[in-house]
Design a protein around this motif. Sequence first.
Motif, PDB file in Angstrom:
ATOM      1  N   TYR A  22      39.045  57.313  41.918  1.00 20.37           N
ATOM      2  CA  TYR A  22      39.856  56.248  42.495  1.00 20.37           C
ATOM      3  C   TYR A  22      41.057  56.844  43.240  1.00 20.37           C
ATOM      4  N   GLN A  23      41.572  56.070  44.168  1.00 17.76           N
ATOM      5  CA  GLN A  23      42.796  56.476  44.863  1.00 17.76           C
ATOM      6  C   GLN A  23      43.980  55.848  44.146  1.00 17.76           C
ATOM      7  N   CYS A  24      44.830  56.680  43.582  1.00 16.55           N
ATOM      8  CA  CYS A  24      45.984  56.168  42.843  1.00 16.55           C
ATOM      9  C   CYS A  24      46.850  55.295  43.764  1.00 16.55           C
ATOM     10  N   ASN A  28      48.683  57.941  45.946  1.00 14.28           N
ATOM     11  CA  ASN A  28      47.588  57.979  46.926  1.00 14.28           C
ATOM     12  C   ASN A  28      46.648  59.171  46.774  1.00 14.28           C
ATOM     13  N   LYS A  29      46.754  59.893  45.671  1.00 12.87           N
ATOM     14  CA  LYS A  29      45.839  61.005  45.438  1.00 12.87           C
ATOM     15  C   LYS A  29      44.562  60.499  44.777  1.00 12.87           C
ATOM     16  N   ASN A  30      43.466  61.213  45.047  1.00 17.77           N
ATOM     17  CA  ASN A  30      42.200  60.857  44.433  1.00 17.77           C
ATOM     18  C   ASN A  30      42.169  61.368  42.996  1.00 17.77           C
ATOM     19  N   CYS A  46      47.340  57.947  35.885  1.00 22.54           N
ATOM     20  CA  CYS A  46      47.100  58.965  36.901  1.00 22.54           C
ATOM     21  C   CYS A  46      47.545  60.322  36.375  1.00 22.54           C
ATOM     22  N   THR A  58      41.984  48.741  41.945  1.00 23.56           N
ATOM     23  CA  THR A  58      42.217  50.026  42.604  1.00 23.56           C
ATOM     24  C   THR A  58      41.017  50.416  43.454  1.00 23.56           C
ATOM     25  N   VAL A  61      36.834  55.516  45.601  1.00 17.00           N
ATOM     26  CA  VAL A  61      36.541  56.281  46.805  1.00 17.00           C
ATOM     27  C   VAL A  61      35.322  57.188  46.685  1.00 17.00           C
TER      28      VAL A  61
END
Length: 338
Positions: A22-24, A28-30, A46, A58, A61
């Motif tokens: 997922y993209q936090c 915004n990190k995977n 996260c 969320t 990705v």
Amino acid sequence: DTYCPKCKSLVSFDWMEWSHVYQCPSCNKNVVIADCKKISGGKYECNFCKHTFIVTHTKRVDEKQTNMKLTCDVCGYKGTKNPEKFDADKEKELQNHFLEFIKAKDLWYPEEEMPMDYDLRRPYNYSMKKFVDFLTKRNLIGVAILFKEINKIKDNEIKYIMLNVFTSTLSWVTELCVEPGHGWPISAYWVADVHYELNVWKQFNNRFKWFLRGKGYSKEEIGNYFKEADTFAHLKDNATTWILTRSSTKLPVPDNSVDAIITDPPYYDAIPYSDISNFFYVWMRRTLGDRFPEHFSANVIPYDGELVMDRAHASLARPRTKEDYESGMAKAFVRMHG
């Protein structure tokens, strides 16, 4: 196949662990769910910024191979290892050349789509268009090969036994497995954030062993007692069992002719039987449709007459209500009592 971490031999793995990515929403990190701290069901922290997020809110990705177990026939190593570049490249190759492989091997698999009004077509499953989408490409190829070989069997009795083992195997090799020691565990099309891809060939072998064990038990306990009847009248002769697949509101049994009824009826919305059964039905229709057209005429199992109550979130045009269920059950019990 994968490489043994001890002797470097190429061997089959027992299972592969997969994790959603997922993209936090904060940094915004995977983030790989398997690496995150679990706060509660569907809620994680996260591992980069410590922000807490809920997966249903969320952006998902990707998914990633995170662990695998193997048993090496060469050196005897038995344990887990982290997937390597070779394993990721093999998966990418399968994705890129899947259709070419299917065509080259002359394989078939069902392409029936899951109707959007299914109770279990939740938002997190919108990417799953077909029933077979709950299989990895590797396992779909494996079960397609098995299915093709089983259908080459000339003896129908043996073929149907193998199809029985095949359907049992299907429930163990889907992405719906949430642990490596168990098959599809719940009555829902739900792919967990950490799920498992089990080896098709090893699971088919295991299911066949369980089948033999079950047949051995039934032979020991029942022996030659089982004699199937064609009609109710035959039960008064030497027959011991009359098997019907039909509505229990329309039993062709004379009134006041049954001494006892042992039943395990559906219980409101506990299990959506047709939804779950369609995962297997779309395969069996290919083989059994011609012989049993009355049971396999539709692309998917019809809802009509099914005595269940639809769950609150069902998006059917006309959901089956609590009153529908209770009315239908009353009719069934009245008929059985009569």
